[in-house]
Motif scaffolding. Structure first.
Motif, PDB file in Angstrom:
ATOM      1  N   PHE A  58      23.073  15.720  13.770  1.00  0.00           N
ATOM      2  CA  PHE A  58      23.653  14.499  13.236  1.00  0.00           C
ATOM      3  C   PHE A  58      24.859  14.089  14.075  1.00  0.00           C
ATOM      4  O   PHE A  58      25.681  14.936  14.423  1.00  0.00           O
ATOM      5  CB  PHE A  58      24.094  14.707  11.790  1.00  0.00           C
ATOM      6  N   PRO A  59      24.993  12.796  14.401  1.00  0.00           N
ATOM      7  CA  PRO A  59      26.174  12.343  15.141  1.00  0.00           C
ATOM      8  C   PRO A  59      27.412  12.378  14.241  1.00  0.00           C
ATOM      9  O   PRO A  59      27.313  12.199  13.031  1.00  0.00           O
ATOM     10  CB  PRO A  59      25.822  10.914  15.551  1.00  0.00           C
ATOM     11  N   LEU A  60      28.534  12.629  14.846  1.00  0.00           N
ATOM     12  CA  LEU A  60      29.783  12.681  14.090  1.00  0.00           C
ATOM     13  C   LEU A  60      30.264  11.276  13.760  1.00  0.00           C
ATOM     14  O   LEU A  60      30.081  10.342  14.528  1.00  0.00           O
ATOM     15  CB  LEU A  60      30.853  13.417  14.883  1.00  0.00           C
ATOM     16  N   ALA A  61      30.869  11.159  12.613  1.00  0.00           N
ATOM     17  CA  ALA A  61      31.467   9.900  12.181  1.00  0.00           C
ATOM     18  C   ALA A  61      32.944  10.164  11.899  1.00  0.00           C
ATOM     19  O   ALA A  61      33.451  11.258  12.150  1.00  0.00           O
ATOM     20  CB  ALA A  61      30.755   9.375  10.938  1.00  0.00           C
ATOM     21  N   ALA A  62      33.625   9.169  11.373  1.00  0.00           N
ATOM     22  CA  ALA A  62      35.069   9.296  11.152  1.00  0.00           C
ATOM     23  C   ALA A  62      35.419  10.445  10.219  1.00  0.00           C
ATOM     24  O   ALA A  62      36.400  11.138  10.422  1.00  0.00           O
ATOM     25  CB  ALA A  62      35.620   7.989  10.590  1.00  0.00           C
ATOM     26  N   ARG A  63      34.605  10.679   9.212  1.00  0.00           N
ATOM     27  CA  ARG A  63      34.917  11.735   8.245  1.00  0.00           C
ATOM     28  C   ARG A  63      33.861  12.818   8.223  1.00  0.00           C
ATOM     29  O   ARG A  63      33.550  13.366   7.188  1.00  0.00           O
ATOM     30  CB  ARG A  63      35.056  11.139   6.858  1.00  0.00           C
ATOM     31  N   GLY A  64      33.256  13.103   9.331  1.00  0.00           N
ATOM     32  CA  GLY A  64      32.245  14.150   9.367  1.00  0.00           C
ATOM     33  C   GLY A  64      30.942  13.590   9.894  1.00  0.00           C
ATOM     34  O   GLY A  64      30.840  13.255  11.060  1.00  0.00           O
ATOM     35  N   TYR A  65      29.943  13.478   9.033  1.00  0.00           N
ATOM     36  CA  TYR A  65      28.635  12.948   9.409  1.00  0.00           C
ATOM     37  C   TYR A  65      28.377  11.649   8.672  1.00  0.00           C
ATOM     38  O   TYR A  65      28.916  11.409   7.606  1.00  0.00           O
ATOM     39  CB  TYR A  65      27.529  13.953   9.067  1.00  0.00           C
ATOM     40  N   ARG A  66      27.487  10.824   9.242  1.00  0.00           N
ATOM     41  CA  ARG A  66      27.114   9.577   8.571  1.00  0.00           C
ATOM     42  C   ARG A  66      26.264   9.924   7.365  1.00  0.00           C
ATOM     43  O   ARG A  66      25.219  10.549   7.490  1.00  0.00           O
ATOM     44  CB  ARG A  66      26.348   8.671   9.522  1.00  0.00           C
ATOM     45  N   MET A  67      26.718   9.532   6.207  1.00  0.00           N
ATOM     46  CA  MET A  67      26.034   9.884   4.966  1.00  0.00           C
ATOM     47  C   MET A  67      24.615   9.334   4.931  1.00  0.00           C
ATOM     48  O   MET A  67      23.698   9.992   4.440  1.00  0.00           O
ATOM     49  CB  MET A  67      26.835   9.394   3.759  1.00  0.00           C
ATOM     50  N   SER A  68      24.391   8.161   5.470  1.00  0.00           N
ATOM     51  CA  SER A  68      23.049   7.578   5.420  1.00  0.00           C
ATOM     52  C   SER A  68      22.063   8.398   6.251  1.00  0.00           C
ATOM     53  O   SER A  68      20.916   8.589   5.841  1.00  0.00           O
ATOM     54  CB  SER A  68      23.078   6.127   5.900  1.00  0.00           C
ATOM     55  N   ASP A  69      22.496   8.895   7.410  1.00  0.00           N
ATOM     56  CA  ASP A  69      21.614   9.720   8.234  1.00  0.00           C
ATOM     57  C   ASP A  69      21.264  11.020   7.529  1.00  0.00           C
ATOM     58  O   ASP A  69      20.113  11.449   7.524  1.00  0.00           O
ATOM     59  CB  ASP A  69      22.267  10.039   9.581  1.00  0.00           C
ATOM     60  N   VAL A  70      22.263  11.653   6.937  1.00  0.00           N
ATOM     61  CA  VAL A  70      22.030  12.921   6.238  1.00  0.00           C
ATOM     62  C   VAL A  70      21.151  12.683   5.006  1.00  0.00           C
ATOM     63  O   VAL A  70      20.211  13.444   4.752  1.00  0.00           O
ATOM     64  CB  VAL A  70      23.365  13.578   5.851  1.00  0.00           C
ATOM     65  N   ASP A  71      21.412  11.611   4.255  1.00  0.00           N
ATOM     66  CA  ASP A  71      20.604  11.301   3.077  1.00  0.00           C
ATOM     67  C   ASP A  71      19.150  11.034   3.462  1.00  0.00           C
ATOM     68  O   ASP A  71      18.223  11.480   2.770  1.00  0.00           O
ATOM     69  CB  ASP A  71      21.179  10.104   2.326  1.00  0.00           C
ATOM     70  N   ASP A  72      18.929  10.300   4.564  1.00  0.00           N
ATOM     71  CA  ASP A  72      17.567  10.018   5.008  1.00  0.00           C
ATOM     72  C   ASP A  72      16.833  11.304   5.384  1.00  0.00           C
ATOM     73  O   ASP A  72      15.677  11.504   5.011  1.00  0.00           O
ATOM     74  CB  ASP A  72      17.572   9.063   6.197  1.00  0.00           C
ATOM     75  N   ALA A  73      17.509  12.170   6.129  1.00  0.00           N
ATOM     76  CA  ALA A  73      16.872  13.427   6.550  1.00  0.00           C
ATOM     77  C   ALA A  73      16.580  14.322   5.352  1.00  0.00           C
ATOM     78  O   ALA A  73      15.492  14.910   5.246  1.00  0.00           O
ATOM     79  CB  ALA A  73      17.762  14.153   7.556  1.00  0.00           C
ATOM     80  N   LEU A  74      17.523  14.424   4.430  1.00  0.00           N
ATOM     81  CA  LEU A  74      17.296  15.262   3.253  1.00  0.00           C
ATOM     82  C   LEU A  74      16.206  14.682   2.353  1.00  0.00           C
ATOM     83  O   LEU A  74      15.403  15.427   1.775  1.00  0.00           O
ATOM     84  CB  LEU A  74      18.600  15.435   2.464  1.00  0.00           C
ATOM     85  N   GLY A  75      16.152  13.371   2.241  1.00  0.00           N
ATOM     86  CA  GLY A  75      15.089  12.746   1.459  1.00  0.00           C
ATOM     87  C   GLY A  75      13.720  13.011   2.059  1.00  0.00           C
ATOM     88  O   GLY A  75      12.753  13.298   1.347  1.00  0.00           O
ATOM     89  N   ARG A  76      13.632  12.920   3.380  1.00  0.00           N
ATOM     90  CA  ARG A  76      12.360  13.191   4.051  1.00  0.00           C
ATOM     91  C   ARG A  76      11.954  14.646   3.866  1.00  0.00           C
ATOM     92  O   ARG A  76      10.795  14.962   3.583  1.00  0.00           O
ATOM     93  CB  ARG A  76      12.483  12.847   5.532  1.00  0.00           C
ATOM     94  N   LEU A  77      12.905  15.570   4.024  1.00  0.00           N
ATOM     95  CA  LEU A  77      12.589  16.989   3.837  1.00  0.00           C
ATOM     96  C   LEU A  77      12.188  17.277   2.398  1.00  0.00           C
ATOM     97  O   LEU A  77      11.264  18.060   2.145  1.00  0.00           O
ATOM     98  CB  LEU A  77      13.785  17.851   4.248  1.00  0.00           C
ATOM     99  N   ALA A  78      12.836  16.648   1.439  1.00  0.00           N
ATOM    100  CA  ALA A  78      12.479  16.845   0.028  1.00  0.00           C
ATOM    101  C   ALA A  78      11.068  16.346  -0.245  1.00  0.00           C
ATOM    102  O   ALA A  78      10.298  16.995  -0.970  1.00  0.00           O
ATOM    103  CB  ALA A  78      13.487  16.131  -0.870  1.00  0.00           C
ATOM    104  N   ALA A  79      10.700  15.204   0.330  1.00  0.00           N
ATOM    105  CA  ALA A  79       9.345  14.680   0.143  1.00  0.00           C
ATOM    106  C   ALA A  79       8.312  15.612   0.755  1.00  0.00           C
ATOM    107  O   ALA A  79       7.256  15.869   0.163  1.00  0.00           O
ATOM    108  CB  ALA A  79       9.241  13.282   0.753  1.00  0.00           C
TER     109      ALA A  79
END
Length: 110
Positions: A58-79
């Motif tokens: 995941f690319p770094l953002a101002a406060r860590g990681y971009r929440m949308s990227d992490v949410d998309d990846a976790l949603g895909r893995l959950a599916a």
């Protein structure tokens, strides 16, 4: 000694003030940088493999990681996991289902 501390404090305050205010001419705000996006998305044309998850960065953002990227990846893995769990449950149910054998009784004249 006291006079030296007062002078040193004045120099530090002046340096911090110049740094905050921007002591140079012609210096504007920092140029805008395009936000980084996820370069290694999970594949949509095939099931996710362990190598895909291992290579996911995941690319770094101002406060860590971009929440949308992490949410998309976790949603895909959950599916993917839900789909695999359902497939495993179907296969286990097929294994434990009573098997109906079609045998002719011995006294059947056919």
């Amino acid at each position: 000694m006291f006079l030296f501390l007062v002078i040193a404090l004045a120099v530090v305050v002046a340096a911090v003030t110049l740094a905050v205010v921007g002591g140079g001419e012609g210096t504007g705000p920092l140029p805008e940088e395009a936000p980084q996006r996820l370069h290694d998305p999970l594949p949509w044309d095939r099931p996710v493999t362990r190598a895909d998850v291992d290579s996911l960065r995941f690319p770094l953002a101002a406060r860590g990681y971009r929440m949308s990227d992490v949410d998309d990846a976790l949603g895909r893995l959950a599916a993917e996991l839900a789909e695999r769990d359902a497939r495993i449950a179907d296969l286990e149910a097929a294994l434990t289902a009573p098997r109906v054998s079609v045998e002719k009784p011995e006294d059947d004249p056919r």
